[in-house]
Design an enzyme around this catalytic site. Structure first.
Site, PDB file in Angstrom:
ATOM      1  CE1 TYR A 119      85.672 115.180  74.194  1.00  0.00           C
ATOM      2  CE2 TYR A 119      83.931 113.969  74.108  1.00  0.00           C
ATOM      3  CZ  TYR A 119      84.634 114.550  74.663  1.00  0.00           C
ATOM      4  OH  TYR A 119      84.565 115.281  75.929  1.00  0.00           O
TER       5      TYR A 119
HETATM    6  N1  LIG Z   1      84.817 111.782  82.533  1.00  0.00           N
HETATM    7  C1  LIG Z   1      85.610 112.584  82.086  1.00  0.00           C
HETATM    8  O1  LIG Z   1      86.815 112.798  82.374  1.00  0.00           O
HETATM    9  C2  LIG Z   1      85.380 113.990  81.491  1.00  0.00           C
HETATM   10  C3  LIG Z   1      83.757 114.207  81.025  1.00  0.00           C
HETATM   11  N2  LIG Z   1      83.673 115.073  80.031  1.00  0.00           N
HETATM   12  C4  LIG Z   1      82.155 115.281  79.958  1.00  0.00           C
HETATM   13  O2  LIG Z   1      81.435 115.253  81.101  1.00  0.00           O
HETATM   14  C5  LIG Z   1      80.011 114.649  80.613  1.00  0.00           C
HETATM   15  C6  LIG Z   1      80.102 113.257  81.652  1.00  0.00           C
HETATM   16  O3  LIG Z   1      81.132 112.523  81.483  1.00  0.00           O
HETATM   17  P1  LIG Z   1      80.878 110.975  81.967  1.00  0.00           P
HETATM   18  O4  LIG Z   1      80.123 110.911  83.040  1.00  0.00           O
HETATM   19  O5  LIG Z   1      82.299 110.432  81.815  1.00  0.00           O
HETATM   20  O6  LIG Z   1      80.143 110.399  80.580  1.00  0.00           O
HETATM   21  P2  LIG Z   1      79.823 108.858  80.225  1.00  0.00           P
HETATM   22  O7  LIG Z   1      80.902 108.547  78.927  1.00  0.00           O
HETATM   23  O8  LIG Z   1      79.897 108.176  81.355  1.00  0.00           O
HETATM   24  O9  LIG Z   1      78.378 109.027  79.400  1.00  0.00           O
HETATM   25  C7  LIG Z   1      77.324 109.703  80.123  1.00  0.00           C
HETATM   26  C8  LIG Z   1      76.336 109.111  79.638  1.00  0.00           C
HETATM   27  O10 LIG Z   1      75.835 109.404  78.231  1.00  0.00           O
HETATM   28  C9  LIG Z   1      74.913 108.200  77.822  1.00  0.00           C
HETATM   29  N3  LIG Z   1      74.991 108.155  76.350  1.00  0.00           N
HETATM   30  C10 LIG Z   1      76.069 107.950  75.712  1.00  0.00           C
HETATM   31  N4  LIG Z   1      75.694 107.852  74.278  1.00  0.00           N
HETATM   32  C11 LIG Z   1      74.159 107.930  74.135  1.00  0.00           C
HETATM   33  C12 LIG Z   1      73.091 107.979  73.113  1.00  0.00           C
HETATM   34  N5  LIG Z   1      73.543 107.689  72.144  1.00  0.00           N
HETATM   35  N6  LIG Z   1      72.009 108.422  73.557  1.00  0.00           N
HETATM   36  C13 LIG Z   1      71.524 108.611  74.733  1.00  0.00           C
HETATM   37  N7  LIG Z   1      72.446 108.582  75.874  1.00  0.00           N
HETATM   38  C14 LIG Z   1      73.804 108.247  75.677  1.00  0.00           C
HETATM   39  C15 LIG Z   1      75.511 107.041  78.410  1.00  0.00           C
HETATM   40  O11 LIG Z   1      74.646 106.104  78.531  1.00  0.00           O
HETATM   41  P3  LIG Z   1      74.915 104.726  78.998  1.00  0.00           P
HETATM   42  O12 LIG Z   1      75.050 104.486  80.352  1.00  0.00           O
HETATM   43  O13 LIG Z   1      73.764 103.517  78.247  1.00  0.00           O
HETATM   44  O14 LIG Z   1      76.305 104.130  78.265  1.00  0.00           O
HETATM   45  C16 LIG Z   1      75.993 107.407  79.812  1.00  0.00           C
HETATM   46  O15 LIG Z   1      75.083 107.296  80.801  1.00  0.00           O
HETATM   47  C17 LIG Z   1      80.348 114.286  79.122  1.00  0.00           C
HETATM   48  O16 LIG Z   1      79.525 115.188  78.474  1.00  0.00           O
HETATM   49  C18 LIG Z   1      81.650 114.217  78.917  1.00  0.00           C
HETATM   50  O17 LIG Z   1      81.892 114.488  77.538  1.00  0.00           O
HETATM   51  C19 LIG Z   1      84.655 116.029  79.950  1.00  0.00           C
HETATM   52  C20 LIG Z   1      85.784 116.035  80.251  1.00  0.00           C
HETATM   53  C21 LIG Z   1      86.271 114.803  81.030  1.00  0.00           C
HETATM   54  N1  LIG Z   2      81.443 110.944  77.476  1.00  0.00           N
HETATM   55  C1  LIG Z   2      82.808 110.992  78.031  1.00  0.00           C
HETATM   56  N2  LIG Z   2      83.434 112.028  77.553  1.00  0.00           N
HETATM   57  C2  LIG Z   2      84.783 112.082  78.103  1.00  0.00           C
HETATM   58  C3  LIG Z   2      85.389 111.064  78.880  1.00  0.00           C
HETATM   59  C4  LIG Z   2      84.477 110.133  79.184  1.00  0.00           C
HETATM   60  O1  LIG Z   2      84.700 109.136  80.023  1.00  0.00           O
HETATM   61  N3  LIG Z   2      83.147 110.031  78.890  1.00  0.00           N
HETATM   62  N4  LIG Z   2      86.329 111.033  79.539  1.00  0.00           N
HETATM   63  C5  LIG Z   2      87.317 111.896  79.090  1.00  0.00           C
HETATM   64  C6  LIG Z   2      88.797 112.106  79.429  1.00  0.00           C
HETATM   65  O2  LIG Z   2      88.634 112.234  81.064  1.00  0.00           O
HETATM   66  C7  LIG Z   2      89.826 112.868  78.951  1.00  0.00           C
HETATM   67  O3  LIG Z   2      89.535 114.102  79.517  1.00  0.00           O
HETATM   68  C8  LIG Z   2      91.317 112.269  79.725  1.00  0.00           C
HETATM   69  O4  LIG Z   2      91.199 110.856  79.739  1.00  0.00           O
HETATM   70  C9  LIG Z   2      87.083 113.102  78.360  1.00  0.00           C
HETATM   71  N5  LIG Z   2      85.539 113.069  77.697  1.00  0.00           N
END
Ligand SMILES: NC(=O)C1=CN([C@@H]2O[C@H](COP(=O)(O)OP(=O)(O)OC[C@H]3O[C@@H](n4cnc5c(N)ncnc54)[C@H](OP(=O)(O)O)[C@@H]3O)[C@@H](O)[C@H]2O)C=CC1
Ligand SMILES: Nc1nc2c(c(=O)[nH]1)N=C([C@H](O)[C@@H](O)CO)CN2
Length: 254
Positions: free
Chosen positions: A164
């Protein structure tokens, strides 16, 4: 409306919040989704255009991106609006599979995770940026934007999410190349959050442990990302940069 904004993975959480916020801010949002969750209906109710996009190992990604780009171009013509921004948000947070079984089985599992991570975090943004660059470049007289959502883990690595983190590092390097290639018509930046939102099922222990990793010790939520996107969209000068949203985690000494 000042222009159309395409954001991927907008059916839930950060993507959904940002898509709703951008629509509210006066952009015409085109949101892609994988599964038709409640967030998709919420987006439609808000006036966003929602398109399915499910990136799977056995799908022809080039064909999927080509078809999406054609649809976006047609929507821009239909609405008489430029493509103002492309936001790479779709993501899967898969960790390395637990070791077990024979070496070949373990390596096959690792290879599958690696391919999935690079497909969604690097290959899709690469192809989609190249497909839509010509459309973005005609948003003149205003500049256009590509914004990639990365991760703090690019700067540290991750023991439990190696593929990742590596795929997000590749995404950040792509941002540098695209910034050089597409200037001055298109600005290209990344936003690199640490913790934003916990997931359902995260234990109280995990949450306490994770909160302690930053100086601010909070779960900030998705608004930090929306504010950062709006900041980058209004800038005329920032390109080729990574905006860190990490609560001072880089200064938290072990
Ligand atoms: N949440 C956090 O604390 C953090 C998040 N991030 C980054 O921020 C962004 C948003 O995070 P977050 O909202 O938690 O993300 P999620 O894990 O909720 O995923 C975001 C979306 O990506 C879609 N997705 C996953 N796999 C696929 C695929 N193969 N094809 C098409 N769509 C796909 C999911 O679809 P579905 O709804 O169908 O599952 C989901 O709606 C991401 O890029 C993440 O890496 C970075 C650091 C911390
Ligand atoms: N696609 C996602 N990316 C990440 C997620 C997630 O929920 N979906 N969550 C994290 C975490 O918040 C991590 O930063 C600490 O738990 C990172 N990326």
């Amino acid at each position: 409306m000042t222009g159309m904004v395409l954001i991927t993975g907008a059916a839930q959480r950060v993507g959904l919040h940002c898509a709703l916020g951008l629509q509210q801010a006066g952009y015409q949002v085109i949101a892609t989704y994988r599964q038709p969750k409640a967030g998709v209906e919420q987006l439609r109710q808000a006036g966003a255009i929602c398109l399915p996009l499910d990136i799977q190992p056995d799908t022809d990604l080039a064909l999927q991106v080509s078809e999406l780009a054609d649809t976006v171009s047609a929507l821009c013509q239909q609405h008489q609006l430029p493509l103002r921004a492309l936001i790479h948000n779709a993501s899967s947070w898969a960790g390395e599979s637990e070791s077990g079984g024979n070496l070949l089985d373990q390596l096959r599992a690792d290879a599958a995770v690696f391919d999935d991570m690079f497909r969604i975090h690097t290959k899709l943004p690469y192809l989609l940026s190249r497909a839509l660059a010509p459309l973005l470049a005609t948003a003149l007289p205003q500049t256009a934007d590509i914004i990639a959502i990365s991760d703090f883990a690019v700067t540290t690595g991750s023991c439990n999410h190696m593929a990742y983190a590596a795929s997000k590092a590749a995404l950040e390097n792509l941002v540098l190349s695209l910034a050089r290639q597409l200037a001055p018509q298109v600005k290209v930046n990344a936003i690199a959050p640490a913790l934003l939102m916990f997931n359902e099922g995260d234990s109280a222990e995990y949450k306490a442990y994770t909160l302690k990793k930053s100086l601010m010790e909070i779960e900030p939520g998705p608004t930090e990302v929306l504010q950062s996107i709006l900041y980058l969209l209004q800038s005329r000068y920032i390109t080729g940069r990574v905006l860190a949203l990490d609560g001072g985690r880089h200064l938290k000494l072990p």
